[in-house]
Motif scaffolding. Structure first.
Motif, PDB file in Angstrom:
ATOM      1  N   LEU B 132       8.348   4.791  -2.235  1.00 55.97           N
ATOM      2  CA  LEU B 132       7.889   4.070  -1.174  1.00 55.97           C
ATOM      3  C   LEU B 132       7.914   4.812  -0.052  1.00 55.97           C
ATOM      4  N   ILE B 143       2.786  -2.932   1.477  1.00 54.32           N
ATOM      5  CA  ILE B 143       3.239  -3.024   0.311  1.00 54.32           C
ATOM      6  C   ILE B 143       4.546  -4.135   0.383  1.00 54.32           C
ATOM      7  N   ARG B 146       3.972  -7.762   1.279  1.00 53.94           N
ATOM      8  CA  ARG B 146       3.014  -8.422   0.316  1.00 53.94           C
ATOM      9  C   ARG B 146       3.931  -8.462  -1.015  1.00 53.94           C
ATOM     10  N   ASP B 147       4.169  -7.297  -1.559  1.00 54.59           N
ATOM     11  CA  ASP B 147       4.533  -7.195  -2.899  1.00 54.59           C
ATOM     12  C   ASP B 147       6.082  -7.431  -2.921  1.00 54.59           C
ATOM     13  N   LEU B 148       6.929  -7.138  -1.988  1.00 54.66           N
ATOM     14  CA  LEU B 148       8.416  -7.259  -1.793  1.00 54.66           C
ATOM     15  C   LEU B 148       8.721  -8.512  -1.436  1.00 54.66           C
ATOM     16  N   ILE B 171      -2.915  -3.031   1.645  1.00 52.67           N
ATOM     17  CA  ILE B 171      -2.197  -3.434   0.577  1.00 52.67           C
ATOM     18  C   ILE B 171      -3.001  -2.657  -0.621  1.00 52.67           C
ATOM     19  N   ARG B 175      -0.923   0.112  -2.908  1.00 52.67           N
ATOM     20  CA  ARG B 175      -0.743   0.088  -4.287  1.00 52.67           C
ATOM     21  C   ARG B 175      -1.169   1.104  -5.134  1.00 52.67           C
TER      22      ARG B 175
END
Lengths: 207, 192
Positions: B132, B143, B146-148, B171, B175
């Motif tokens: 990251l 990221i 949204r994803d964490l 996003i 990714r």
């Protein structure tokens, strides 16, 4: 559908946000392109890992520090603070302050008027004439107490004066007595000297 | 939900200590995790989270229920503070092997995890964190949120004050970019 277009649609494809036609086109491309298929698998695995990412715990000390720097820690409240005070808190706001003050003054006056005889209380005692009579009686009581105190003060003053006189009188007597005694002794000594013979005096002088 | 948010904020503004404590406990987890993802430092994340709450406490009156949810507002305030710190400490950005990870307390790690499992979790976290850190700030942020953190596209759009389409685009690119970075780190082939 090409690889660049596939990358643009990748997330929507994974989130199921594509319409059926576009979704089918993407699926077909994935089936025919090893690189895009590998990318899809990598990103899918990545999302699973990110979703399973270990979280940092919130330290309790940090929460306490924040509370201390702002409102402070909520203290454990007893029955009085938890229930009774909150019930009366609205009366202490600005809006109700004057009304609360007037109520307090009225209650204190009413209790004062009732005096110790709560059982004898009646609403007639709150009439203006009754209140005036009560006020007069209280004034007389206060004045009687003042007179009593004043009399006592005079009596004490008189006693002290007599005591002083008595003390000084006694002192004078003793002083005079001492002086007289001293004088008497000196007179007696002179008389003894006068009665002593002349030859005895000469012998005393030669010695 | 707007009513609940407004009521909570109003209670905090009136000096209700319990409401404020509840507020802190509700959002401190997300804030400290977001700060940690950005900074790679647990101590800095803790400091930043404290600063965020102090700033929120001083500016409670600026919350507008009509502009979005309380969570979005809190995370926006937090994100701005974290970004400011991140920009001012760009040169010190850690790439890999953060020492803070060794003392980090993993809230999600089960207490019954074996030492091997704990070590595995830490290594995985370090690996992802390193990947990251190599992304651009905009992609990394997308990221993270949204994803964490699990925010919806609309919530992220509110927080970052950008269109939802831009959020989706970031996003998606984030990714793909992260997958390529991790592949490179693993020593795999670089995709053209």
């Amino acid at each position: 559908m090409n690889c660049s277009r596939f990358e643009t649609l990748l997330s929507d494809y994974m989130d199921g946000m594509l319409d059926e036609r576009v979704k089918a086109a993407v699926s077909q491309h994935v089936g025919s392109c090893p690189k895009c298929e590998a990318l899809l698998k990598e990103v899918t695995h990545l999302r699973e890992q990110l979703a399973d990412f270990p979280e940092v715990a919130v330290p309790e000390a940090m929460v306490e520090r924040i509370l201390k720097q702002t409102t402070g820690l909520p203290k454990e409240q007893g029955f009085w603070q938890a229930l009774v005070l909150p019930a009366f808190r609205p009366l202490l706001t600005q809006r109700y302050a004057f009304a609360t003050l007037m109520m307090f003054v009225f209650l204190s006056f009413a209790v004062n008027v009732m005096g110790p005889g709560f059982s004898a209380f009646s609403y007639s005692r709150l009439s203006p004439s009754s209140l005036m009579n009560q006020a007069d009686r209280m004034t007389e009581q206060v004045y009687a107490k003042w007179r009593e105190f004043n009399d006592l003060k005079l009596r004490v003053g008189e006693e002290f004066r007599l005591f002083k006189e008595d003390m000084f009188g006694r002192l004078d007597y003793h002083l005079v007595t001492i002086l007289f005694r001293s004088y008497s002794e000196s007179i007696q000594e002179e008389q003894r000297d006068a009665e002593t013979p002349t030859s005895d005096k000469e012998n005393e002088n030669e010695q | 939900m707007q009513g609940v948010d407004a009521k909570l904020v109003q209670s905090c503004m009136e000096g209700d200590a319990r409401a404020w404590e509840s507020f802190i406990r509700t959002y401190s987890g997300r804030l400290i995790n977001m700060a940690y993802r950005y900074t790679n430092s647990y101590s800095v994340a803790e400091e930043l989270t404290q600063d965020v709450f102090l700033k929120i406490y001083q500016n409670l009156s600026s919350f507008r229920p009509s502009a979005g949810s309380l969570q979005s507002w809190v995370m926006r305030v937090g994100r701005n503070l974290v970004i400011d710190h991140y920009r001012s400490h760009k040169k010190e950005k850690n790439v890999a092997g953060s020492e803070e990870l060794e003392v980090m307390e993993l809230g999600a790690a089960p207490k019954t995890a074996s030492p091997f499992e704990s070590l595995y979790l830490r290594e995985k976290a370090e690996f992802l964190q390193s990947g990251l850190a190599q992304l651009s700030p905009e992609l990394k942020e997308a990221i993270l949120l949204r994803d964490l953190e699990g925010f919806a596209y609309q919530e992220i759009a509110e927080m970052l004050e950008i269109p939802e389409g831009t959020v989706k685009s970031r996003i998606n690119r984030g990714r793909i970019e992260l997958a390529k970075v991790l592949r490179r780190m693993k020593g795999g082939q670089v995709r053209a």
